[in-house]
Each structure stands twice: as structure tokens, then as C-alpha cells.
Scaffold this motif. Sequence first.
Motif, mmCIF file in Angstrom:
data_model
loop_
_atom_site.group_PDB
_atom_site.id
_atom_site.type_symbol
_atom_site.label_atom_id
_atom_site.label_comp_id
_atom_site.label_asym_id
_atom_site.label_seq_id
_atom_site.Cartn_x
_atom_site.Cartn_y
_atom_site.Cartn_z
ATOM 1 N N ARG A 1 -34.044 -6.350 -2.155
ATOM 2 C CA ARG A 1 -34.061 -6.480 -0.695
ATOM 3 C C ARG A 1 -32.707 -6.936 -0.197
ATOM 4 N NH1 ARG A 1 -38.061 -10.059 3.036
ATOM 5 N NH2 ARG A 1 -36.552 -11.640 2.421
ATOM 6 N N VAL B 1 -38.414 -9.483 -3.372
ATOM 7 C CA VAL B 1 -37.853 -8.608 -4.400
ATOM 8 C C VAL B 1 -36.321 -8.702 -4.373
ATOM 9 C CG1 VAL B 1 -37.733 -6.570 -2.904
ATOM 10 C CG2 VAL B 1 -38.011 -6.284 -5.373
ATOM 11 N N GLU B 2 -35.707 -8.558 -5.530
ATOM 12 C CA GLU B 2 -34.255 -8.701 -5.617
ATOM 13 C C GLU B 2 -33.513 -7.571 -4.920
ATOM 14 O OE1 GLU B 2 -33.200 -9.071 -9.676
ATOM 15 O OE2 GLU B 2 -34.237 -10.991 -9.981
ATOM 16 N N GLN C 1 -41.272 -7.029 0.289
ATOM 17 C CA GLN C 1 -40.928 -5.876 -0.543
ATOM 18 C C GLN C 1 -40.307 -4.780 0.336
ATOM 19 O OE1 GLN C 1 -41.610 -6.507 -3.803
ATOM 20 N NE2 GLN C 1 -42.560 -8.425 -3.137
#
Length: 752
Positions: free
Chosen positions: A377, A374-375, A349
Amino acid sequence: MKGGWPVIRRELLKRNWIEKYEPTITKAKSSTAPNNDDLISNLPVKHDWESPTAYTEKCEKTIMSRMLQNFDVDFYWSMRKDQSDLLHRSSSYKLMNRFSKSLFASKEGLALLLQQHYWYSEPGVSCVNFPRCYVLGFPDHFNHFVEDFRLTACVGLLKWLIHTYDTENKFGIQSPEGQVPLSSLQFAVDRCAEFIEVQKHMDIDKEYQRVWDHEWDQFLTHYYSVMHKNALFDTSVDHPLTMYYIKSKNILNDLQKYWPEYNMDGWKNVWILKPGNKCRGRGIQLIKTISDVEKVMNLKLKYVVQKYIERPLLIHKTKFDIRQWFIVSNVQPLTIWMYRESYLRFSSQIFSLDNFHESLHLTNHAVQCKYTNVEQRDKALPHDNMWDCHTFQTWLKQMGVKEKWNEVILPGMREGIVCAMLASQDVMDRRQNTYELYGADFMISEDYKPWLIEINCSPDLSSSTSVTSRMCPQCMEDLVKVVVDRKRDPTAETGLFDLVYRQNLPRVPPYLGINLSVRGRKIFRNKNKLRLPPRETKSKDYENNAQMWLNRKQEFIKNDMKRSSTAPTNLPKLGSPGYKGPVIEDLIDDLSKSVKSPKVAKVEVIKVAKSDTVKKKSEGATKHKRDRVSRKRSSSKSKTNKNHFVSRKQQNAKENIKDDDVSDDQKSSSYLEFFNEWASRNKSQDFKEAKTQRDVGVWERETASILKGKNILSGAHSDDIGNKNCVKSNDCFNLDDGNLLPHINANCNNVN
């Protein structure tokens, strides 16, 4: 070997080692070799997926292991504690891969051992950066934590004030709707100023006003509102905000000298709470109030509370840590090998201090494998959340700080490991032929300084990612090179393990037995009090020693006579009643002054030739007999003259006062009285043989020479012991006043 460990097993088999399987049922050792039936019975079952060659090899290993059932092993590998470890540990020659205890491998033990790490710090060799940590199982540690938490809040508030004032001006600090009073800023300034004065030792003669707990609670409430609830200060007070800004900046500039963790602290005062003896990130949580810590105080499980690094180095806004392997191959002397490569573990995250979830702050692979990346990132980060050190160095080069790895990060990790091991050396297992592989976790702050977080025993060596699948097998191969190959050949290669520290112990002096003798010579306390040492029986050097001491005594007497030549001619004062020196010494002193005085004329002093200091044995025997006779005769007179001798001090005092008005006739009568005192005193005193023959005999011979000059002692010689007017008593010449006093009185009248 207990467990799989195919790499270790393969490397040992390459070196022609034979593996011994541990039997499932423990049998008593037999002195006889096993028969063929025992060797080939109950062989392993062949599986369908096994090839004939593999099955044959497995059976051969089983048979060889059974042939070695009466032989002890030379190499033992086990990653978990077992009851059989004690049996293997009893043999000191056996090579083992674990120490019996490693207290520094727990969070509680490491926190306690590093409390005094500064004793082991040496620039360029050992120096550890460890965030301040407190063990909550100890009451004093909790009290220290409360004090640290409060002061850190004061520093954090001033940091926030300066940062917000520089970026957002005063509108991000004050507001007409603000509810936090500006007195909280003044409170923080005062507490920081007191801390600086204490560090400068300016508090020795100064008393500070006591700060009560309710005042601290009120300040922490205001601090929490500003930091975590985005509250603002009110504008009702006329104090300008610029004044607090200047004060805060000056105080923080001085505070940095006495606050080593100033750059990594931040201003939100976040701490991390960890179980003392758990691993793999279990039970860890972030806290921001003291009440969160008080909840775990009464639990049976011990916790440690450690300052959280609020300003870590981030890669694409993501937190990471570094896992560094090292081997301790010997404890005494301490020998440390550090692996040349390391790897980074990323969080899944984006880092933020507003969210305390473990997926943001715990980078352990056992924790991050439970979450999905997490997208938001950055795509440059690896999907398996691991980098090796070479990829990290490439990123540092892109950031323009490539030199930080070789100049700051790598030396800092090496020195931190060495310092931690030195601080733990006293409590480590000192068994020889023992080694262990450890994994140290480091965090990197914004200034690229490595901070030691914890040390793990039995680190994870599984091929969980693409990075560990390459590094872990290579690490285990190099481990065998260090502990097996180098033990037999000191010049053998060690792979990627580098010897970073080897302790130099001083050589132990050879034991030659206990020697409790004391050697030295006697030292005289009073230099003016010269005495001849006691006579030793059958000593050839006694004559030389006696002559030397006699010469020193006579030289001292001559110097004393010269010093007293200018003194008045009155009789000398006696000392205290406890004085035991020869009274005739004062008489000779006074007589010599009288001779040199111009009032006395035609007085001739005849010097007596020096007599031998050593008498024959026959003379000594006769003297001893005469001493007994003289003691009996003098005992009756000593009683009658005792009172007269005691009043000597008063008589001398009167004579000293009237000395100038006394005539020569009166002086001569006083001399006669002095002779009576001297005679009675010598009869009652008991002098030792060595002292009397040298100290008193010299004075007596000189007295005899003076008296003989005017026929006072006619025909008497100082050595004439048998004279009727002289009686030898107690090795001293005591004059018989009944025969001598008439002659002395008549002659003194003629001289006058």
C-alpha cells in the motif's frame, strides 16, 4: 445519563445542570422529602487513587441526586433501548436523545423506504443516489433481482467487449482455442435492444419472442467463463467481430439514458449480500452468481442484496468511504442539521475485484482494525486508515479537481440525507422534544458522485484514531449547543452544525365548526319551459315575480308566433300520447295562421286588456268552490270524449295529407271538431293552480277575443266566469259545446 459520555456530562454541568443518578433499586415515590439519614447514608467508597477533592465532589453529587428523587428529569440520555425508556417518554416536555423507531437505520428498512424516493426529489434540495437494492424476504423482490442480474450481465458483456477491443484489439477477445460462441454476444445485444424499446414504449403493439430459463442459464454460464475465468470466444463463425463491436457501441450509447447507474456498474456483475438488521460489517459478503443468493432465501434472517459499486473512486489504489454526521432535531416539521466536517475510512488492502475478502471491500473501522496494512500500500495513506475532510480536499486539489468537493460531493451528500429523511418521515416518531444523531455512509464513484450506502443510529463517537479523537468531542459539544442552547435562545451558536433543511408546513385553517349547508339556485333544464315558481305564503315580492314571469311568457309566445307565420296553415301535429300540454295552444296557433291567410277576409281580432295576475282572496275562494262543481259536471263528459281524443293523432295525420284539397267549409268543420276535443280533454285533466292561472288563462282570453270579434261569444268576456256558456272547471275555461257550437257554426258560415 446512561453510560460514560464525559463530554456531554461536562457540557451540561457547565450550564449549571444537576445530574440525577438512576437508583439501582426502584422505590415508590414519596410525597415527603427524604430525611438527613437517607441523604448521607451509604455514600460511595473512597478509592486509593482518588484525591480528597474528587471524592468530596462525588459525594456532593450523590447527595444532590438523592434530594431530587421525587422530581422528574428534564434531560434524558441513553444510547440503548431500555424498559425505563417508556416511562421517560410519557412526559412530552422531557428532552430525549433517541426516537422510539428509526426504520431507515436498518439496511432492510432503508431499501424499502427508498423505493419511491423520486416522489421527494427536488433539484438543489433533495436527491439521493442509492444503488439498486432488493429485500430477499419478499418473493417479488427476488424475481426482480433475477431479472436485474441477467440484464446487468448482458450490459457487462458488451462493456467488456468495447473496453477490450479498444485496449487489446480482437486478439484479447477471440482465439482459435476459444470455447465461448459468438452467439452469446448476439444474445446480449438482443436483450439490451429489447430493454431500450420497452423504455421508449415501443413494445405496446409488439410481441417479443419468449426467452426461456435454460437459455438464460446457458448465457450466464458463458458470461461467467469470460468474466471470471478469462475464457475467449471462438473463431469458427464467419461473423466479423467488428460488427458486434459497432452494435454494442450504438446500443450502449442509447442505454445510458435509461440506466442511471451505468457509470458505477462495471462489467463483472458483482453484488453485495448484507444481513437486514446487523451492523459493524457483520455477515456481509460479495457474490457473483444467482445460486449464492438462493442459499440465504430459506434462512430466518432477512438479507438484502445490493449492486456493488465496481468502479469507486480510489485513493492510491485503495477503497474508502465517508462518514457524515447529521442531527434530526424535529420530525414535524422535519429539521435537519448537518455537521460541517466528515472523515474518510480506508481499507487496509489494495482494491481488486478478483478477491472478495472483507479486508478489501469493507471499510468499517470495526472490520479494518482486525487486519494489518499490506506492505504494497502507498505510504501516503495514514497508518490508522482515516482522513478528515480537509486532507481529502487537499488531495483533490493535487489531482486538479478541487472544485468537486464544494460543487458535487458536499451538495450530493446534503441532498441525499434530506431526500432519505423525507422518504422516511411518515414512519418516524413524531414526539416533540426529541432529537437523534445519525451517521450516514457514502461511497464516491469515479465521476465524484456520492452514493448513499446506509444510515446508522448511535454512530461510533469513541476516540479510536487521531482523527476521531479530535472530531468526536467537538461534535458532542456542538450537539449540546443545538439541542439545549438553541432551544432557549434561537440566536445561540450551533458550532459546526449547519441547518441544511427545515420543512415549511402550511398553516392549518382555524376550525369554526361543521357547516354542512349547500347554497345555490335552481337551474332550468329546459329553457323553453318557463314556469312560475310556487307561491310562497305571506311573500311581499310575489306580485313582482308573477308579473315578471308573465311578461317572459308573453314575450316567448310572440316570438313563437313570428316564427310560425311562414308555416303552412294546416293543423299542427299532436305529440306523443303522453303529451299533457294545453290543446288550445295548437288551436290559437292555427286560428292566427288562418287570420293572416289571404283566403280568409274581414276577420278582425280584438285584443283583450291584460288582467291583474294576482286575485283577491275572496275571488280565489269563489273560484275554488266553482271548480268543485265544474269537476263533477265534466267527469261524465270526459269519459265519452276520451276515445275521440285518443284518435286525434290519426285524424291529424289524414288532415295534413289532404290539407291542400280541403275547402274553407271543411276547415271550419274541422275547427269545430277540434273544439270538442279540446273541451273534453280539459275536463279530464288536472292542472295545478299556478300553472293554470298563468299558462292556460292567457291562451283562453286570446281565444275569447277572437271569437268575440265575430259575435261567436256574444256578451262573453274572458274574465266573465259566471257566463252561462262558460263553465270554470279545474281552473281552466271549458266551453259548453251544447250552447256554443251552433253559434260557432253559424258565424263561421257567414265568414266563409
